[in-house]
Design an enzyme around this catalytic site. Structure first.
Site, mmCIF file in Angstrom:
data_model
loop_
_atom_site.group_PDB
_atom_site.id
_atom_site.type_symbol
_atom_site.label_atom_id
_atom_site.label_comp_id
_atom_site.label_asym_id
_atom_site.label_seq_id
_atom_site.Cartn_x
_atom_site.Cartn_y
_atom_site.Cartn_z
ATOM 1 N N HIS A 149 -6.894 -6.126 2.170
ATOM 2 C CA HIS A 149 -5.789 -5.541 2.937
ATOM 3 C C HIS A 149 -5.158 -6.618 3.811
ATOM 4 C CE1 HIS A 149 -6.899 -1.153 2.429
ATOM 5 N NE2 HIS A 149 -8.095 -1.668 2.224
ATOM 6 N N HIS A 191 -9.980 -5.291 -3.272
ATOM 7 C CA HIS A 191 -8.635 -5.433 -2.705
ATOM 8 C C HIS A 191 -8.748 -5.921 -1.272
ATOM 9 C CE1 HIS A 191 -10.016 -1.257 -2.405
ATOM 10 N NE2 HIS A 191 -9.418 -1.203 -1.218
ATOM 11 N N ASP A 209 0.845 -1.189 0.000
ATOM 12 C CA ASP A 209 0.000 0.000 0.000
ATOM 13 C C ASP A 209 0.886 1.248 0.000
ATOM 14 O OD1 ASP A 209 -3.226 0.489 1.017
ATOM 15 O OD2 ASP A 209 -1.835 2.184 1.091
ATOM 16 N N GLY A 246 -15.499 2.868 4.076
ATOM 17 C CA GLY A 246 -14.352 3.671 3.676
ATOM 18 C C GLY A 246 -13.658 3.188 2.421
ATOM 19 N N GLN A 247 -14.351 2.379 1.615
ATOM 20 C CA GLN A 247 -13.718 1.932 0.367
ATOM 21 C C GLN A 247 -13.448 3.137 -0.532
ATOM 22 O OE1 GLN A 247 -15.846 -1.043 -1.941
ATOM 23 N NE2 GLN A 247 -14.207 -1.164 -3.460
ATOM 24 N N SER A 248 -12.182 3.290 -0.937
ATOM 25 C CA SER A 248 -11.803 4.457 -1.744
ATOM 26 C C SER A 248 -11.352 4.090 -3.148
ATOM 27 C CB SER A 248 -10.702 5.247 -1.027
ATOM 28 O OG SER A 248 -9.558 4.436 -0.848
ATOM 29 N N ASN A 271 -12.902 -3.700 2.717
ATOM 30 C CA ASN A 271 -13.829 -2.581 2.860
ATOM 31 C C ASN A 271 -14.796 -2.611 1.672
ATOM 32 O OD1 ASN A 271 -12.685 -1.482 5.236
ATOM 33 N ND2 ASN A 271 -11.065 -0.513 4.043
HETATM 34 P P1 5GP Z 1 -9.745 1.215 0.626
HETATM 35 O O1 5GP Z 1 -9.824 2.473 1.424
HETATM 36 O O2 5GP Z 1 -10.456 1.338 -0.720
HETATM 37 O O3 5GP Z 1 -10.160 -0.015 1.364
HETATM 38 O O4 5GP Z 1 -8.209 1.000 0.310
HETATM 39 C C1 5GP Z 1 -7.572 1.554 -0.771
HETATM 40 C C2 5GP Z 1 -6.089 1.521 -0.482
HETATM 41 O O5 5GP Z 1 -5.383 1.754 -1.678
HETATM 42 C C3 5GP Z 1 -5.662 2.596 0.522
HETATM 43 O O6 5GP Z 1 -5.068 1.973 1.645
HETATM 44 C C4 5GP Z 1 -4.657 3.425 -0.275
HETATM 45 O O7 5GP Z 1 -3.581 3.878 0.496
HETATM 46 C C5 5GP Z 1 -4.230 2.489 -1.392
HETATM 47 N N1 5GP Z 1 -3.845 3.142 -2.606
HETATM 48 C C6 5GP Z 1 -4.500 4.149 -3.237
HETATM 49 N N2 5GP Z 1 -3.857 4.482 -4.363
HETATM 50 C C7 5GP Z 1 -2.763 3.670 -4.443
HETATM 51 C C8 5GP Z 1 -1.705 3.567 -5.406
HETATM 52 O O8 5GP Z 1 -1.631 4.255 -6.417
HETATM 53 N N3 5GP Z 1 -0.765 2.621 -5.162
HETATM 54 C C9 5GP Z 1 -0.801 1.818 -4.063
HETATM 55 N N4 5GP Z 1 0.177 0.934 -3.926
HETATM 56 N N5 5GP Z 1 -1.791 1.892 -3.142
HETATM 57 C C10 5GP Z 1 -2.753 2.813 -3.342
#
Ligand code: 5GP
Ligand code: ZN
Length: 115
Positions: free
Chosen positions: A103, A101, A31, A94-96, A88
């Protein structure tokens, strides 16, 4: 593959990532904004928006994701100390990034319940 999807672009090699392992179904990379000493994301090569899109026919993919997550955690030396696997799903979680994916978090004591 979706050209608008960040993680599809990582799968395609268009965006660099610190890849720790890959196979024919999944990719594991660190990440970019780690929340623990080990913070690895395991993603399917195939585009799925979230775990809400998983169905019975994704059994092989799910097994590959979890097996990869376990190997990645062990590779960072977390097999004995433990680690957390998180999915998530949607806004309240908080899925962004809208590409499934998993974690893999470890290397410190993680609080429960999550915030
Ligand atoms: P979410 O919040 O959707 O569960 O997790 C998304 C994750 O993707 C976050 O922890 C964020 O730091 C990671 N992330 C976002 N953009 C990038 C990227 O360009 N490269 C990598 N390696 N991780 C990313
Ligand atoms: Zn995607």
């Amino acid at each position: 593959m979706s050209v608008d999807c960040l993680f599809c672009r990582i799968v395609a090699g268009d965006i660099p990532a610190d890849v720790v392992a890959r196979d024919d179904l999944v990719l594991a990379f660190r990440d970019v904004n780690p929340q623990a000493p080990t913070h690895i994301l395991v993603i399917p090569r195939e585009h799925l928006a979230s775990a809400a899109d998983l169905a019975e026919h994704h059994g092989d993919l799910l097994a590959a994701m979890f097996a990869m997550a376990n190997r990645a955690a062990a590779g960072d030396g977390r097999a004995e100390s433990g680690y957390r696997l998180v999915l998530n799903v949607g806004p309240d979680a908080g899925q962004s990034v809208d590409h499934l994916h998993l974690h893999v978090l470890g290397g410190r004591r993680l609080a429960w319940p999550p915030g």
